[in-house]
Design a protein around this motif. Structure first.
Motif, mmCIF file in Angstrom:
data_model
loop_
_atom_site.group_PDB
_atom_site.id
_atom_site.type_symbol
_atom_site.label_atom_id
_atom_site.label_comp_id
_atom_site.label_asym_id
_atom_site.label_seq_id
_atom_site.Cartn_x
_atom_site.Cartn_y
_atom_site.Cartn_z
ATOM 1 N N GLY A 158 -4.333 -9.116 -4.613
ATOM 2 C CA GLY A 158 -3.439 -9.361 -5.297
ATOM 3 C C GLY A 158 -2.187 -9.044 -6.329
ATOM 4 N N CYS A 159 -1.931 -9.698 -6.661
ATOM 5 C CA CYS A 159 -1.128 -9.330 -8.920
ATOM 6 C C CYS A 159 -0.499 -7.966 -8.842
ATOM 7 N N GLY A 160 0.467 -7.780 -7.478
ATOM 8 C CA GLY A 160 1.107 -7.304 -7.413
ATOM 9 C C GLY A 160 0.420 -5.770 -7.655
ATOM 10 N N ILE A 161 -0.286 -5.572 -7.532
ATOM 11 C CA ILE A 161 -0.929 -3.678 -7.836
ATOM 12 C C ILE A 161 -0.571 -3.060 -6.343
ATOM 13 N N SER A 162 -0.248 -2.265 -7.122
ATOM 14 C CA SER A 162 0.159 -0.655 -6.295
ATOM 15 C C SER A 162 -0.290 0.463 -6.588
ATOM 16 N N VAL A 163 0.555 1.241 -5.788
ATOM 17 C CA VAL A 163 -0.368 3.092 -6.012
ATOM 18 C C VAL A 163 0.832 3.544 -5.188
ATOM 19 N N VAL A 210 -11.106 7.805 -6.621
ATOM 20 C CA VAL A 210 -10.801 7.352 -8.172
ATOM 21 C C VAL A 210 -10.499 5.874 -7.571
ATOM 22 N N ALA A 211 -10.572 4.872 -8.155
ATOM 23 C CA ALA A 211 -10.712 3.417 -8.119
ATOM 24 C C ALA A 211 -10.700 2.061 -8.984
ATOM 25 N N LEU A 212 -10.031 0.612 -9.067
ATOM 26 C CA LEU A 212 -10.120 -0.286 -9.617
ATOM 27 C C LEU A 212 -11.300 -1.390 -8.520
ATOM 28 N N GLU A 213 -12.164 -1.321 -9.411
ATOM 29 C CA GLU A 213 -13.282 -2.740 -9.091
ATOM 30 C C GLU A 213 -13.001 -4.226 -9.458
ATOM 31 N N HIS A 214 -12.974 -5.427 -8.719
ATOM 32 C CA HIS A 214 -13.045 -5.930 -9.130
ATOM 33 C C HIS A 214 -13.945 -7.333 -8.328
ATOM 34 N N ASN A 215 -15.022 -8.092 -9.165
ATOM 35 C CA ASN A 215 -15.946 -8.670 -8.281
ATOM 36 C C ASN A 215 -15.351 -10.174 -9.367
ATOM 37 N N PRO A 216 -15.619 -10.840 -7.584
ATOM 38 C CA PRO A 216 -15.986 -11.449 -6.257
ATOM 39 C C PRO A 216 -15.233 -9.892 -5.660
ATOM 40 N N ALA A 217 -15.239 -9.998 -4.395
ATOM 41 C CA ALA A 217 -14.482 -9.398 -3.280
ATOM 42 C C ALA A 217 -13.359 -10.347 -3.045
ATOM 43 N N GLY A 218 -12.198 -10.192 -2.766
ATOM 44 C CA GLY A 218 -11.000 -11.298 -2.837
ATOM 45 C C GLY A 218 -10.137 -10.764 -3.552
ATOM 46 N N PRO A 219 -9.067 -11.950 -3.450
ATOM 47 C CA PRO A 219 -7.651 -11.862 -4.325
ATOM 48 C C PRO A 219 -8.549 -12.585 -5.770
ATOM 49 N N VAL A 220 -8.048 -12.118 -6.657
ATOM 50 C CA VAL A 220 -8.220 -12.105 -8.025
ATOM 51 C C VAL A 220 -7.888 -13.557 -8.905
ATOM 52 N N PRO A 221 -8.729 -14.615 -9.164
ATOM 53 C CA PRO A 221 -8.560 -15.473 -9.387
ATOM 54 C C PRO A 221 -7.916 -15.892 -9.982
ATOM 55 N N ASN A 222 -7.313 -14.657 -11.638
ATOM 56 C CA ASN A 222 -5.808 -14.877 -11.970
ATOM 57 C C ASN A 222 -5.304 -13.722 -12.608
ATOM 58 N N CYS A 223 -4.364 -13.403 -12.626
ATOM 59 C CA CYS A 223 -3.810 -11.851 -12.557
ATOM 60 C C CYS A 223 -3.904 -11.696 -14.018
ATOM 61 N N GLU A 224 -4.203 -12.416 -15.702
ATOM 62 C CA GLU A 224 -4.867 -12.146 -16.389
ATOM 63 C C GLU A 224 -5.615 -11.831 -16.800
ATOM 64 N N MET A 225 -7.024 -11.595 -16.143
ATOM 65 C CA MET A 225 -8.046 -11.490 -16.167
ATOM 66 C C MET A 225 -7.751 -9.457 -15.454
ATOM 67 N N LEU A 226 -6.778 -9.255 -14.961
ATOM 68 C CA LEU A 226 -6.811 -7.553 -15.362
ATOM 69 C C LEU A 226 -5.874 -7.664 -17.153
ATOM 70 N N PRO A 227 -6.245 -6.275 -17.213
ATOM 71 C CA PRO A 227 -5.688 -5.337 -18.502
ATOM 72 C C PRO A 227 -3.736 -5.278 -18.284
ATOM 73 N N ARG A 228 -3.569 -5.492 -19.771
ATOM 74 C CA ARG A 228 -2.421 -5.457 -19.295
ATOM 75 C C ARG A 228 -1.835 -4.200 -19.020
ATOM 76 N N ASP A 229 -2.251 -3.218 -19.177
ATOM 77 C CA ASP A 229 -1.709 -1.649 -18.813
ATOM 78 C C ASP A 229 -2.163 -0.980 -17.260
ATOM 79 N N SER A 230 -1.728 -0.484 -17.116
ATOM 80 C CA SER A 230 -1.849 0.193 -15.641
ATOM 81 C C SER A 230 -2.573 1.220 -16.361
ATOM 82 N N LEU A 231 -3.553 1.835 -14.877
ATOM 83 C CA LEU A 231 -4.714 2.844 -15.146
ATOM 84 C C LEU A 231 -4.244 4.025 -14.385
#
Length: 317
Positions: A297-302, A253-274
């Motif tokens: 980046g962006c403090g992502i954790s599992v 189960v996964a969260l994917e972002h394009n392009p590969a590598g660090p997210v340019p701005n963390c506001e590009m992620l939804p506010r909710d956890s998944l």
């Protein structure tokens, strides 16, 4: 317990417990560390790695002879189409280059921001089905944002030239049809030869429940898989069928972002956890589910070792 044993037996038991604890701690640190070139961080197969994205009607059948990377599409109206591979990605040396985690100290850029994985009971010829539920999150505060949220099945962990992934996908962004204002649902098959085939998308909304299901419907003469994505709130769905000679042994189960590598701005992620719930893998896993963080980046954790992965697995940011 040790008091009921001889001194020698008690010492052995204590040593075993200590060793097991140390091994688990080392594994956990290795999986959480995103700056070392370990295989857990190799680039994944997916839409952001494809050099051609092809939309097809729902219920289209994809036949993969696993020869030169060409796929045969059989449409619901009985017409056919052959899809040649992307030659630049098909070349095995190039495939091995971008999947190798030893080319740079920091490892290759990874388009999967975070994921959980497990291996099925391989002695039972791999998985026969995998399903999961999750909720459509809020829209990100900053656009454009290219995201994909999905459960998936794949033959191997580290992508090989013949590899593929089957995915019921919740997607957002410009990498398909340019829609950056709505979440969409589609059933996807991505091949390591550079081609992603996906069923005609339909829109969904934040708060809706999504059910993704991947089921082996036949094993003779080849393995035939049905990938289905359902908006459980409205009942709308689509699907794609995939024929292959390979078994699938790895679930994600996964969260994917394009392009590969660090997210340019963390506001590009939804506010909710998944959170993925009702994670049903058949046959059951032969090992523990494990969580991995990419290099977004962006403090992502599992949770490195989720306590009850069937009930829920969460990606936080």
């Amino acid at each position: 317990l040790a008091s009921k044993m001889g001194a020698g037996q008690g010492s052995v038991l204590i040593c075993f417990v200590v060793i097991a604890f140390i091994v688990q701690a080392v594994v956990a640190a290795d999986l959480q560390q995103d700056s070392r070139p370990v295989s857990k961080l190799r680039r994944r197969i997916g839409m952001s790695m494809a050099c051609q994205l092809i939309q097809v009607p729902s219920h289209t059948r994809v036949i993969d002879p696993h020869t030169d990377g060409t796929l045969l599409l059989l449409f619901p109206n009985a017409t056919k189409r052959a899809v040649p591979p992307c030659r630049d990605i098909l070349d095995n040396s190039n495939v091995e280059a971008w999947t190798s985690a030893t080319k740079a100290d920091a490892g290759p850029p990874n388009q999967w921001l975070a994921w959980y994985f497990t291996e099925t009971a391989v002695w039972q010829n791999g998985a026969t089905s995998f399903s999961s539920m999750w909720t459509v999150p809020t829209m990100p505060d900053r656009m454009p944002s290219n995201l994909a949220i999905f459960p998936g099945l794949q033959p191997t962990y580290d992508p090989k030239p013949y590899d593929f992934i089957l995915q019921p996908v919740l997607s957002l962004g410009s990498w398909m049809d340019g829609d950056t204002s709505h979440w969409s649902l589609n059933s996807v098959m991505c091949h390591n030869a550079g081609t992603c085939i996906y069923s005609t998308k339909f829109k969904t909304s934040p708060g809706h429940s999504v059910f993704g299901n991947i089921t082996l419907t036949s094993s003779h003469p080849n393995n035939r898989w049905n990938v289905t994505t359902i908006d459980a709130t409205t009942g709308q769905s689509n699907s794609i069928i995939y024929d292959t000679t390979y078994a699938v042994n790895w679930a994600f189960v996964a969260l994917e972002h394009n392009p590969a590598g660090p997210v340019p701005n963390c506001e590009m992620l939804p506010r909710d956890s998944l959170t993925f719930t009702q994670n049903n893998l058949n046959p059951p896993s032969s090992s523990n589910w494990q969580g991995v963080i990419g290099n977004g980046g962006c403090g992502i954790s599992v949770d490195t070792f989720p306590l009850n992965p069937v009930a829920s697995m969460t990606i936080q940011y």
